[in-house]
Design an enzyme around this catalytic site. Structure first.
Site, PDB file in Angstrom:
ATOM      1  CD  GLN A 175      -1.243  -0.049   3.705  1.00 48.29           C
ATOM      2  OE1 GLN A 175      -2.438  -0.237   3.533  1.00 48.29           O
ATOM      3  NE2 GLN A 175      -0.736   0.086   4.924  1.00 48.29           N
ATOM      4  CG  HIS A 197      -2.683  -4.316   3.664  1.00 42.97           C
ATOM      5  ND1 HIS A 197      -3.830  -3.788   3.116  1.00 42.97           N
ATOM      6  CD2 HIS A 197      -3.048  -4.790   4.882  1.00 42.97           C
ATOM      7  CE1 HIS A 197      -4.841  -3.942   3.978  1.00 42.97           C
ATOM      8  NE2 HIS A 197      -4.397  -4.552   5.054  1.00 42.97           N
ATOM      9  CG  PHE A 244      -0.696  -3.749  10.575  1.00 45.77           C
ATOM     10  CD1 PHE A 244      -1.716  -4.378   9.873  1.00 45.77           C
ATOM     11  CD2 PHE A 244       0.290  -3.103   9.840  1.00 45.77           C
ATOM     12  CE1 PHE A 244      -1.754  -4.372   8.477  1.00 45.77           C
ATOM     13  CE2 PHE A 244       0.263  -3.086   8.448  1.00 45.77           C
ATOM     14  CZ  PHE A 244      -0.754  -3.725   7.770  1.00 45.77           C
ATOM     15  CD  GLU A 267      -2.603  -8.207   7.419  1.00 43.67           C
ATOM     16  OE1 GLU A 267      -2.499  -9.014   6.471  1.00 43.67           O
ATOM     17  OE2 GLU A 267      -3.563  -7.416   7.542  1.00 43.67           O
ATOM     18  CE  LYS A 287      -9.779 -11.132   6.792  1.00 42.56           C
ATOM     19  NZ  LYS A 287     -10.368  -9.806   6.467  1.00 42.56           N
ATOM     20  CG  HIS A 288      -4.741 -12.563   5.761  1.00 40.82           C
ATOM     21  ND1 HIS A 288      -5.771 -12.799   4.874  1.00 40.82           N
ATOM     22  CD2 HIS A 288      -4.899 -11.278   6.194  1.00 40.82           C
ATOM     23  CE1 HIS A 288      -6.522 -11.711   4.764  1.00 40.82           C
ATOM     24  NE2 HIS A 288      -6.020 -10.772   5.556  1.00 40.82           N
TER      25      HIS A 288
END
Length: 229
Positions: free
Chosen positions: A37, A64, A114, A118, A121-122
């Site tokens: 980003q 990101h 942050f 990440e 979730k991922h």
């Protein structure tokens, strides 16, 4: 103990649900989206931004995330609630992450929130390929492989608040990288379409850029702003 027909059907249904649920949590993904980003666009919205406690990030694209995806356009998320983010596992990467994966959310913080998001979730959906350290290290190495800002600058596209053709931005990156890219725009308070995020596809090992099986569909103007930061 004898079970009536209704009880047997219920047990079979529960067994089938559990087996499908476990499979969906453990099934492999097809590729990663590696998303970077532009901080100037992140900050140039009505929500604004806050610099991390380590100071203002460099005027460069920041990571990101590295997001597992399926070829049909869907994606897994929050795959292992028991796999908590552990900062101690990536202690050797922190300085690089502060530079290349900075947070811009408010209030100002050190980035842990942050990175935790990440991973949960991922990252947990890539554990069949990458453990926690390997996941974050892979993203950092991918950023080193292709310098988006340098590519754009070499093509005469600079973060000077000017407007550039979307096709020219895409062409510059694709010619240098050899792979397809997706571009996401945001809209500033004046209604200008801005260069916000760039999507590239990566193999399941998290090491090689590949042609995207599909790219996310984002709305951008034909001419978009590349804001200063």
């Amino acid at each position: 103990m004898k079970l009536n027909r209704s009880a047997i059907v219920n047990l079979l249904f529960i067994s089938l649900f559990l087996s499908l649920h476990c499979f969906s949590l453990g099934q492999d993904f097809d590729f990663f989206y590696f998303v970077q980003q532009w901080p100037g666009s992140y900050c140039d919205t009505k929500n604004s931004c806050c610099y991390p406690t380590s100071g203002k990030p460099a005027s460069d694209f920041g990571i990101h995330g590295l997001w597992p995806n399926y070829n049909d356009g869907s994606y897994p998320s929050n795959c292992d609630p028991d796999s908590a983010f552990d900062k101690s596992q990536i202690s050797d990467l922190i300085s690089s992450m502060e530079k290349n994966w900075p947070t811009l959310s408010c209030p100002s913080n050190d980035g842990t929130k942050f990175w935790t998001h990440e991973w949960i979730k991922h990252g947990t959906c890539s554990e069949s390929e990458l453990d926690q350290h390997e996941y974050f290290e892979a993203a950092l190495k991918l950023k080193d492989k292709i310098n988006l800002l340098k590519i754009l600058n070499n093509a005469g596209i600079e973060a000077d608040d000017g407007f550039y053709e979307l096709d020219e931005i895409r062409k510059a990156i694709e010619e240098e990288s050899g792979v397809s890219v997706g571009i996401e725009c945001n809209v500033d308070s004046y209604g200008n379409s801005q260069l916000y995020q760039i999507y590239m596809c990566v193999d399941t090992s998290g090491s090689q850029f590949i042609q995207c099986p599909l790219l996310p569909r984002h709305r951008c103007g034909s001419s978009i702003q590349f804001p200063k930061f």
